[in-house]
Design an enzyme around this catalytic site. Structure first.
Site, mmCIF file in Angstrom:
data_model
loop_
_atom_site.group_PDB
_atom_site.id
_atom_site.type_symbol
_atom_site.label_atom_id
_atom_site.label_comp_id
_atom_site.label_asym_id
_atom_site.label_seq_id
_atom_site.Cartn_x
_atom_site.Cartn_y
_atom_site.Cartn_z
ATOM 1 N N GLY A 77 0.760 -1.165 0.063
ATOM 2 C CA GLY A 77 -0.057 -0.058 -0.143
ATOM 3 C C GLY A 77 0.918 1.182 -0.072
ATOM 4 O O GLY A 77 2.031 1.317 -0.276
ATOM 5 N N HIS A 89 4.937 2.306 -7.878
ATOM 6 C CA HIS A 89 4.000 1.129 -7.885
ATOM 7 C C HIS A 89 3.089 1.006 -9.176
ATOM 8 O O HIS A 89 2.849 -0.094 -9.634
ATOM 9 C CB HIS A 89 3.057 1.053 -6.672
ATOM 10 C CG HIS A 89 3.558 1.107 -5.198
ATOM 11 N ND1 HIS A 89 3.895 2.067 -4.474
ATOM 12 C CD2 HIS A 89 4.189 0.059 -4.596
ATOM 13 C CE1 HIS A 89 4.243 1.611 -3.493
ATOM 14 N NE2 HIS A 89 4.640 0.221 -3.497
ATOM 15 N N ASP A 118 14.140 -2.750 -4.730
ATOM 16 C CA ASP A 118 14.511 -4.001 -3.893
ATOM 17 C C ASP A 118 15.036 -4.930 -4.640
ATOM 18 O O ASP A 118 14.549 -6.044 -4.822
ATOM 19 C CB ASP A 118 12.912 -4.248 -3.233
ATOM 20 C CG ASP A 118 12.400 -3.285 -2.568
ATOM 21 O OD1 ASP A 118 13.063 -2.693 -1.708
ATOM 22 O OD2 ASP A 118 11.355 -2.992 -2.917
ATOM 23 N N MET A 165 11.763 6.484 -5.726
ATOM 24 C CA MET A 165 10.426 6.555 -5.034
ATOM 25 C C MET A 165 10.331 5.396 -4.118
ATOM 26 O O MET A 165 10.569 4.249 -4.304
ATOM 27 C CB MET A 165 9.217 6.447 -6.397
ATOM 28 C CG MET A 165 9.309 7.304 -7.160
ATOM 29 S SD MET A 165 7.853 7.534 -8.351
ATOM 30 C CE MET A 165 8.075 8.878 -9.147
#
Length: 285
Positions: free
Chosen positions: A30, A36, A149, A183
């Site tokens: 979220g 995203h 990541d 981001m």
């Protein structure tokens, strides 16, 4: 089109049952941002239908980390996803994901003991536990992850390969704000001063890239990045590492080819990570 929002395994199965064709999955915690949404768009371009999971997974947070403070705003997330052609949003609670204490655990192996794993020793076991669960619940043809990541991405690929999970793992490059900052949902923690300080991470990575382009070896690349990050005010460096992108083992002086330059630092109360690929030219004749 607004997505169908489901909160239980039964509701998820029913929503998926009416979607013919291929299925793409994007797993998130979220607090969505354009990074995203880039993953969602990639899934949309590759699959007939897109499923997004929204779940803050407690197993990947260690003692003293920001589990309770992690930003949660499902209404805002749904508003963003409504414009991206997402079919289903799976937003379970803890009791739905872990109805009992999981007795069988995923062992992420040796890659999880370095870099992020050294600082956060239980993190990747928790990540892979929930990734495996959601993959099994959604049964996607492909799942999309971000390269920010990078260590997580490598471990997910390894798990999928080693356990024959039968899903294609797709990587999407890091999305950056106009000032270069990668981001991240945790960027919302940064004060104006600390956001400026956080730009030292991307400056360090670019310095390492420039050093490699100029012919520097592993030691020179690390020295260039460390100098920038180590001299930044208000930045507490966790690590600066140059590793093999697949194994995450450290590269040695004289190695050539692609390397992943990875940094982690705490800026004020906020821990940030970032990485860039560098091209090592190897020893000159």
């Amino acid at each position: 089109m607004e997505p169908v929002v489901v909160r239980t395994r039964t509701e998820l199965a029913a929503a998926l049952a009416v979607l013919p064709g291929t299925r793409g999955l994007v797993m998130t915690m979220g607090a969505l941002h354009d990074g995203h949404l880039a993953l969602v768009r990639e899934a949309r371009a590759r699959a007939d239908h897109v499923v997004v999971s929204v779940y803050v997974n407690p197993l990947q947070f260690g003692p003293g980390e920001d589990l309770d403070a992690y930003p949660r705003d499902l209404d805002s997330d749904l508003a963003l996803l409504a414009g991206e052609g997402v079919d289903v949003v799976f937003a379970p609670d803890d009791a739905e994901v872990y109805p009992s204490q999981p007795l069988v655990r995923v062992d992420p192996g040796p890659v999880a003991t370095v870099l992020e794993g050294r600082t956060r020793p239980t993190h990747f076991a928790g990540v892979l536990q929930v990734v495996a669960k959601v993959l099994n619940l959604v049964r996607p043809d492909l799942a999309v992850f971000g390269q920010k990541d990078a260590q997580q991405l490598a471990l997910v690929r390894t798990m999928v390969r080693d356990l024959d999970l039968g899903v294609e793992i797709v990587a999407v490059p890091i999305r950056r704000d106009d000032d270069g900052l990668a981001m991240s949902s945790r960027n919302t923690y940064l004060s104006a001063t600390n956001r400026t300080r956080a730009l030292s991470l991307v400056r360090a990575l670019r310095a390492g890239q420039d050093a490699a382009a100029a012919g520097a070896g592993v030691d020179g690349v690390l020295a260039a990045a460390t100098e920038v990050l180590g001299s930044a005010e208000g930045v507490d460096v966790d690590y600066v590492a140059l590793v093999d992108p697949g194994t995450f083992l450290p590269l040695a002086e004289g190695d050539s080819g692609p390397g992943l330059l990875a940094v982690a630092a705490r800026v004020g109360p906020t821990r940030l990570i970032d990485n860039m690929t560098v091209d090592l030219q190897g020893p000159r004749p």
